[in-house]
Design a protein around this motif. Structure first.
Motif, PDB file in Angstrom:
ATOM      1  N   GLY A  25       0.866   7.589  -6.005  1.00 33.16           N
ATOM      2  CA  GLY A  25      -0.316   8.423  -6.212  1.00 33.16           C
ATOM      3  C   GLY A  25      -1.584   7.655  -6.484  1.00 33.16           C
ATOM      4  N   ASN A  26      -1.566   6.347  -6.267  1.00 33.03           N
ATOM      5  CA  ASN A  26      -2.738   5.522  -6.553  1.00 33.03           C
ATOM      6  C   ASN A  26      -3.669   5.352  -5.355  1.00 33.03           C
ATOM      7  OD1 ASN A  26      -1.778   5.087  -9.172  1.00 33.03           O
ATOM      8  ND2 ASN A  26      -0.530   3.341  -8.501  1.00 33.03           N
ATOM      9  N   ILE A  27      -3.258   5.811  -4.168  1.00 33.06           N
ATOM     10  CA  ILE A  27      -4.100   5.784  -2.971  1.00 33.06           C
ATOM     11  C   ILE A  27      -4.156   7.194  -2.411  1.00 33.06           C
ATOM     12  CG2 ILE A  27      -4.233   4.984  -0.566  1.00 33.06           C
ATOM     13  CD1 ILE A  27      -3.125   2.331  -1.406  1.00 33.06           C
ATOM     14  N   GLU A  28      -5.381   7.695  -2.154  1.00 35.19           N
ATOM     15  CA  GLU A  28      -5.543   9.029  -1.594  1.00 35.19           C
ATOM     16  C   GLU A  28      -5.358   8.988  -0.075  1.00 35.19           C
ATOM     17  OE1 GLU A  28      -5.901  11.686  -3.390  1.00 35.19           O
ATOM     18  OE2 GLU A  28      -6.025  10.604  -5.291  1.00 35.19           O
ATOM     19  N   ALA A  35       6.031   5.439 -10.435  1.00 32.64           N
ATOM     20  CA  ALA A  35       5.050   6.096 -11.293  1.00 32.64           C
ATOM     21  C   ALA A  35       5.019   5.494 -12.686  1.00 32.64           C
ATOM     22  CB  ALA A  35       5.344   7.596 -11.372  1.00 32.64           C
ATOM     23  N   ALA A  36       6.159   4.934 -13.107  1.00 29.35           N
ATOM     24  CA  ALA A  36       6.236   4.307 -14.434  1.00 29.35           C
ATOM     25  C   ALA A  36       5.799   2.836 -14.399  1.00 29.35           C
ATOM     26  CB  ALA A  36       7.658   4.411 -14.966  1.00 29.35           C
ATOM     27  N   GLY A  37       5.407   2.347 -13.221  1.00 24.74           N
ATOM     28  CA  GLY A  37       4.903   0.975 -13.120  1.00 24.74           C
ATOM     29  C   GLY A  37       5.907  -0.044 -12.607  1.00 24.74           C
ATOM     30  N   VAL A  38       7.146   0.364 -12.286  1.00 21.95           N
ATOM     31  CA  VAL A  38       8.151  -0.572 -11.779  1.00 21.95           C
ATOM     32  C   VAL A  38       7.838  -0.897 -10.321  1.00 21.95           C
ATOM     33  CG1 VAL A  38      10.601  -0.897 -11.266  1.00 21.95           C
ATOM     34  CG2 VAL A  38       9.900   0.314 -13.355  1.00 21.95           C
ATOM     35  N   ARG A  39       7.814  -2.187  -9.989  1.00 21.95           N
ATOM     36  CA  ARG A  39       7.523  -2.612  -8.622  1.00 21.95           C
ATOM     37  C   ARG A  39       8.618  -3.482  -8.017  1.00 21.95           C
ATOM     38  NH1 ARG A  39       4.813   1.019  -9.246  1.00 21.95           N
ATOM     39  NH2 ARG A  39       2.585   1.344  -8.823  1.00 21.95           N
ATOM     40  N   PHE A  62       0.827  -1.205   0.000  1.00 25.40           N
ATOM     41  CA  PHE A  62       0.000   0.000   0.000  1.00 25.40           C
ATOM     42  C   PHE A  62       0.864   1.258   0.000  1.00 25.40           C
ATOM     43  CE2 PHE A  62      -3.447  -2.689   2.175  1.00 25.40           C
ATOM     44  CZ  PHE A  62      -4.091  -2.928   0.963  1.00 25.40           C
ATOM     45  N   TRP A  63       2.021   1.202   0.663  1.00 25.22           N
ATOM     46  CA  TRP A  63       2.911   2.368   0.666  1.00 25.22           C
ATOM     47  C   TRP A  63       3.393   2.688  -0.739  1.00 25.22           C
ATOM     48  CZ3 TRP A  63       4.253   6.613   2.956  1.00 25.22           C
ATOM     49  CH2 TRP A  63       5.468   7.230   2.649  1.00 25.22           C
ATOM     50  N   ASP A  64       3.793   1.664  -1.488  1.00 28.78           N
ATOM     51  CA  ASP A  64       4.242   1.903  -2.855  1.00 28.78           C
ATOM     52  C   ASP A  64       3.136   2.551  -3.688  1.00 28.78           C
ATOM     53  OD1 ASP A  64       6.755   0.930  -2.350  1.00 28.78           O
ATOM     54  OD2 ASP A  64       6.436  -1.028  -3.297  1.00 28.78           O
ATOM     55  N   GLU A  65       1.904   2.086  -3.493  1.00 30.84           N
ATOM     56  CA  GLU A  65       0.785   2.662  -4.253  1.00 30.84           C
ATOM     57  C   GLU A  65       0.495   4.095  -3.797  1.00 30.84           C
ATOM     58  OE1 GLU A  65      -0.270   1.139  -6.912  1.00 30.84           O
ATOM     59  OE2 GLU A  65       1.124  -0.475  -6.356  1.00 30.84           O
ATOM     60  N   TYR A  66       0.671   4.355  -2.510  1.00 34.11           N
ATOM     61  CA  TYR A  66       0.475   5.704  -1.971  1.00 34.11           C
ATOM     62  C   TYR A  66       1.520   6.658  -2.548  1.00 34.11           C
ATOM     63  CZ  TYR A  66      -0.006   9.393   1.611  1.00 34.11           C
ATOM     64  OH  TYR A  66      -0.191  10.579   2.273  1.00 34.11           O
TER      65      TYR A  66
END
Length: 580
Positions: free
Chosen positions: A179-182, A467-471, A172-176
């Motif tokens: 910018g994918n989690i408000e 942001a470019a999709g690398v995980r 969830f941190w990576d998504e936050y």
């Protein structure tokens, strides 16, 4: 195991309490000062309850209450319980890392058992370093002991999916960051994901270590898997209290059943669980306390061809509550029993094989698939890969089952950070010279350099790559990584950079090659170039001038040796106070 029942006069506590002299008079007098009747302690085994409860240890928040259940069991079996608080190592709160205090807890446990009139001990812990710390100390004291695991926390749900601590926090941190989690959703997750006391409910270091200890024979069968807030957990605590009294009368101390075969049972279990990389360090240290020499290569040898069967994060998709419903550790051990030494004795007084047989003859769970069969594993890549090469002469580790398959063989340009502070300052800069093929390198994170070897090894993915999709990226350090985390992270590089290991010599732009299948980790530099760079290297000064941390930095071994103090290894007959 042939049982030899002790007589009352043979109990260790009787040396304090039985003699008709002034010193023993004072011992009895002071116990009665606390409101105890003479009859309550004169004719019973004295049981120490080493409790790592703390108001600042959420994993152990319930252990103060559970100690009462342990006492109930001890009293019912005819023993006399005394609760002895010990340093609580709650992973999240303790800084810079609980790892630096694991040996402190081991020393405290050993000295509590050595210095007091204790006949046997119940060890209460569960968060990452408490389990090895408690067991290491108890092994060195070599008194009858039984381990009571704190148990995993309950699951939560988010958007219809089960979520827990650690692994999901990182996801969830990576998504936050991307910018994918408000923020309102982020704040809601903060309040809900850890909704009850207990250890992380993924297969992190906590559940890995308690499971290993159970497989080694130090808990009641199935104790590890019981959720902290389940009523069965309270009953298990009471049963453990009852059993330790029997162990004292039987003189069932660790030196009578802990051996290489029991250590190897723990390793097989570790691999089948898809357990934490931290377990490699702790298992080596535990084995050393029991006079069982163990190396990374031994772990790799024993664990070879053991697939991951526990479908639990971060290698799988479920949580510890699901693992419990599927039968818990007894079900997993049943699935790998062909790899186990079933004749190893456990704290029950019976063998591991007999304990598994009792589980198999009972009502086995139906319709639960959190534990896979051997012919349908979660992953065949394994829970631990040992790497060597000119970048890690004494070894490094990786967790293939929680890494990206496409990065198992990789060559990329190094981006080197000399400290955690430098990394945190630069990692999310939009100007950072980094791409998906870059190998992120952090040094200064080892047992001496940090000090204490914190869980810095799961280096963050730069924001612009998120942001470019690398995980995932290849990341290398001499630090550790949380057992709840995941990714292609090479850890425990030994010797560490602060000790002059090759990690100290590489520079940004050097090419690094990782080949997990071949067990290699190399920097593409000649021996001559490495030697030239070594001439310019200077050891960092030791900033610690006092206290335990100074002792730690001066005495700690490297990761491949278990990060223990060499003067603490091995069984020892308890050295009694000089009055005896």
């Amino acid at each position: 195991m042939q049982q030899k029942l002790k007589q009352l006069s043979e109990l260790r506590s009787q040396r304090w309490l039985a003699p008709d002299d002034m010193r023993s008079f004072a011992h009895r007098q002071r116990l009665q000062q606390m409101g105890l009747r003479r009859e309550e302690f004169m004719s019973r085994p004295v049981i120490g309850i080493i409790n790592t409860w703390s108001d600042l240890s959420p994993c152990h928040a319930h252990l103060r209450e559970r100690a009462e259940a342990v006492k109930r069991g001890i009293l019912q079996a005819g023993g006399m319980p005394f609760e002895l608080p010990a340093m609580s190592l709650g992973e999240v709160m303790v800084k810079p890392t609980t790892m630096i205090y694991r040996n402190f807890l081991a020393m405290e446990t050993e000295e509590l058992l050595r210095s007091l009139p204790i006949d046997g001990a119940v060890l209460m812990g569960g968060c990452d370093k408490t389990t090895p710390g408690l067991l290491m100390g108890a092994l060195s004291a070599d008194l009858p002991c039984i381990f009571v695991p704190a148990g995993p926390m309950l699951n939560d749900r988010h958007r219809g999916q089960a979520v827990g601590a650690g692994t999901h926090t990182k996801k969830f941190w990576d998504e936050y960051v991307a910018g994918n989690i408000e923020q309102p959703e982020w704040i809601s997750l903060e309040a809900r994901m850890t909704r009850a006391p207990g250890t992380c409910n993924t297969m992190g270091t906590a559940s890995t270590m308690t499971s290993i200890v159970e497989a080694m024979g130090f808990t009641l069968p199935g104790a590890t898997s019981i959720p902290a807030m389940d009523a069965s957990h309270t009953r298990m605590c009471s049963s453990s209290g009852e059993r330790i009294v029997g162990m004292v009368w039987e003189d069932l101390k660790p030196s009578r059943f802990f051996n290489r075969k029991s250590v190897e049972n723990g390793i097989v279990t570790y691999m089948a669980l898809g357990g934490s990389t931290n377990a490699a360090i702790h298992t080596i240290a535990i084995a050393g306390r029991g006079n069982v020499p163990l190396t990374l290569d031994d772990i790799a040898r024993v664990g070879k061809n053991i697939p991951v069967l526990a479908d639990v994060f971060p290698s799988g998709k479920r949580l510890m509550e699901d693992f419990y419903y599927a039968g818990g550790l007894p079900a997993l051990l049943s699935g790998v029993k062909e790899f186990l030494s079933l004749d190893c004795v456990t704290v029950t007084g019976t063998t591991l094989g007999e304990n598994i047989a009792r589980f198999e003859s009972g009502q086995r769970p139906q319709g639960e698939d959190a534990i896979r069969p051997l012919n349908d594993p979660v992953s065949e890549r394994g829970a631990l890969g040992v790497l060597r090469g000119n970048l890690a002469p004494n070894g490094a580790v990786i967790k293939p089952s929680a890494a990206s398959p496409h990065l198992m063989k990789h060559r990329g340009r190094a981006l080197v950070f000399d400290s955690i502070a430098e990394m945190n300052a630069k990692i999310h800069s939009p100007d950072l010279d980094v791409d998906a093929d870059t190998v992120l390198v952090l040094r200064g994170g080892g047992p001496i350099g940090a000090p204490g070897m914190p869980e810095w090894g799961n280096l963050p993915i730069p924001k612009k790559l998120l942001a470019a999709g690398v995980r995932d990226m290849v990341r290398i350090s001499d630090a550790r990584m949380s057992g709840t985390h995941y990714g292609t992270c090479v850890l425990h590089v030994s010797p560490e950079s602060a000790a002059g290991g090759p990690l100290a010599l590489i520079r940004t732009g050097d090419m690094i090659e990782l080949d997990v299948e071949a067990g290699r980790l190399d920097v593409m530099l000649s021996d001559e170039e490495l030697a030239r760079r070594r001439e310019d290297w200077r050891a960092p000064p030791n900033p610690r001038k006092r206290g335990y941390i100074r002792l730690y930095v001066e005495q700690v071994s490297q990761a491949d040796k278990g990060c223990d103090f060499d003067f603490l290894t091995g069984f020892e007959e308890p050295v009694e106070p000089s009055i005896f």
